[in-house]
Write an enzyme that holds these catalytic residues in place. Structure first.
Site, PDB file in Angstrom:
ATOM      1  N   THR A 193       0.809  -1.216   0.000  1.00 11.94           N
ATOM      2  CA  THR A 193       0.000   0.000   0.000  1.00 11.94           C
ATOM      3  C   THR A 193       0.847   1.271   0.000  1.00 11.94           C
ATOM      4  OG1 THR A 193      -1.517   1.303   1.380  1.00 11.94           O
ATOM      5  CG2 THR A 193      -0.149  -0.273   2.523  1.00 11.94           C
TER       6      THR A 193
ATOM      7  N   TYR B 159      -1.377  -0.008  10.046  1.00 12.95           N
ATOM      8  CA  TYR B 159      -1.699  -0.686   8.779  1.00 12.95           C
ATOM      9  C   TYR B 159      -0.506  -0.576   7.832  1.00 12.95           C
ATOM     10  CZ  TYR B 159      -3.594  -1.237   4.100  1.00 12.95           C
ATOM     11  OH  TYR B 159      -3.790  -1.611   2.791  1.00 12.95           O
TER      12      TYR B 159
END
Ligand code: UDP
Length: 327
Positions: A117, A141
């Site tokens: 990501t 995350y």
């Protein structure tokens, strides 16, 4: 025909990946715990329910199918949740991926495509985000995904695990044929929440922060159509099959949209008003995440044909009106 193990194949991106893999002549094997995925979303290839924390179950599935490659999508992926419960992110994403990577290496399955990501980059003022930008994640995350990238490099050095890492920007849209689509419960993503507000499934959209240092005060993101994104994964698989070197690719279009701009587009595409109100910032959000890279187009030959905002919203809207999954 070759099997490809798709972790998270019952989730949003994984289910679209299974569709394109099947179309490209592979047999996707979905490995999914159904904690956030949907049984209904598994429409292409066999389904094996299992958790990444269950090493014995992973070994069983590798032995049963002898997959030629792994596409690893399964992960917890919400920034807000990661800020509140970082332990779940380190445990599920990092330990779960370690189990998977070890199981793949032990089974001799050495081609690995990983879903990472742009949240691994964090906040960089006025800097183009390309694959060499320092990774300084703002939340657990992003940090968990960065740790898995490091893990892949270590397993490459020691065990010859070959990998392609894709750093996604904001994934949006749905299969234009309506077989699979985006369905999160709870939903936290901007476009489906806007569509919920438009058709009355929720009262209104809350804009998370209007005091960012951007032209209209709201955060800017780079949106990429889920079909384009998964097409890149098939190109990544073929890249590995052709014996090309391990590589990181950003998957974004290079065009940024503010939250307000996305809202305006959604109102235009659906021809409906978007009920909304302004709220405070959401913890962990970066101001601007836009890809500055053309590596995926230049090296993989990737051309994101559906990633314009109107098409992404139109495809998401069509799915939104028709698609509901059940576990
Ligand atoms: N956002 C918002 N309201 C919402 C959900 C999201 O204003 O109800 C904003 C969010 O702060 C971010 C952008 O929309 O700037 C995209 O958020 P999303 O959760 O879709 O993806 P993320 O960028 O966190 O991966």
């Amino acid at each position: 025909m070759s099997y490809v193990l798709v972790t998270g194949g019952a989730g949003y991106i994984g289910s679209h990946a299974c569709k394109v893999l099947a179309g490209a002549g592979y047999i996707p094997v979905t490995y999914d715990s159904l904690v956030t995925g949907w049984r209904d979303a598994v429409k292409f290839g066999p389904f094996e329910q299992g958790d990444l924390m269950d090493r014995a179950r992973l070994d069983e599935v590798f032995a049963a199918y002898r997959p030629v490659a792994v596409m690893h999508f399964a992960a917890l992926s919400q920034v807000g949740e990661a800020m509140a419960e970082p332990g779940r992110y380190w445990s599920n994403n990092v330990t779960g991926s370690l189990n998977l990577i070890q199981a793949a290496v032990d089974a001799g399955c050495l081609d690995f495509v990983f879903s990472s990501t742009c949240a691994t980059y964090g906040e960089h003022d006025n800097v183009v985000l390309d694959e060499n930008t320092p990774q300084l994640p703002l939340n657990a995350y992003g940090a968990s995904k960065r740790a898995i990238e490091d893990m892949l490099r270590d397993f490459e050095a020691a065990h010859g695990l070959r990998h392609v890492i894709f750093r996604y920007f904001n994934v949006a849209g749905a299969d234009p044929e309506g077989e699979v689509g985006e369905f999160h419960r709870p939903e936290t993503h901007l476009i489906p929440l806007i569509l919920d507000a438009i058709d009355g499934k929720r009262d209104a959209l809350t804009i998370h922060g209007t005091d960012y240092d951007t032209p209209d005060g709201t955060c800017i993101r780079d949106y990429v159509h889920v079909m384009d994104l998964v097409d890149a994964h098939v190109l990544g698989l073929k890249w590995l099959e052709a014996g090309k070197p391990n590589r990181v690719f950003n998957l974004g279009t290079g065009t940024g949209f503010s939250v307000r701009e996305v809202v305006d587009h959604a109102g235009g595409v659906t021809n409906r008003p978007v009920p909304m109100h302004e709220g405070p910032r959401r913890a962990g959000d970066a101001t601007r995440l836009v890809s500055g890279s053309v590596r995926a187009s230049q090296e993989l030959g990737w051309s994101p044909a559906r990633s314009n905002m109107a098409t992404m919203i139109a495809d998401a809207w069509r799915w939104h009106q028709n698609g509901i999954y059940l576990r």
